[in-house]
Design a protein around this motif. Sequence first.
Motif: not given
Length: 233
Positions: A111-114, A125-132, A185-191
Amino acid sequence: MNPGGAYLGADLFLVDVEVQDGADLLLTTQSATKVYRTPGSFAEQRMTVRLGEGARLELMPDQLIAYRQASYRQRTSVTLRPSSSLVMAEVVTPGWSPDGAAFRYQEVRLRNDIHIEAADGDPQLLALDNLLIRPPLHDVTGLGFMEGYSHLGSLVVVDARVDQALADQLHGLTAGRESLTGISLTRTVAGTTGLVLRSLSHSTDELNLLLRSCTDLLRGLWYGQAPLNLRKH
């Protein structure tokens, strides 16, 4: 450095990394991270990463090897500034089994919380990458479970220069390889935008070559640096 030969049941490893303003850090492991049998409870690693203004981190560990009856959880929490740059690579491979069967580990959770910390200081929150990865009870590795492949590679890139053109360029590097690869691609936050690459293969070396080709492209394109050579082998 891993303080022991491998992760065992109920082990908890805490890693805290801070890259200060204007600093560059290349962080790798001494060797592969091995997870042996974990009877009673899973092994776990929790990593916290903070990047300052203009800071850059390349996180390039050797592969994670999960052996028979292993259960492993890994959580990485990253906070960046809009001017920061992050590249994280990961390869997961099943370990050797006495009976020669694949996927004898119980589960692997990554799990990556960025988050991006903008000028107001409030991380978004830019991305929540959750792999199982939870292998089936029987030897079923076809359609519906990793499409018949045994190894997984991941690449996460967060930078203000990430866009669809870069995603297309990286995807071009995957052509003709013995792997199945997709990029989002993720969403864009603060450019700042993130990119996540996933690749399936039957070979650790194949995935390492693929991920290294992508990171080498970024090193040359953004910083004019030569391809990475960690000189471990």
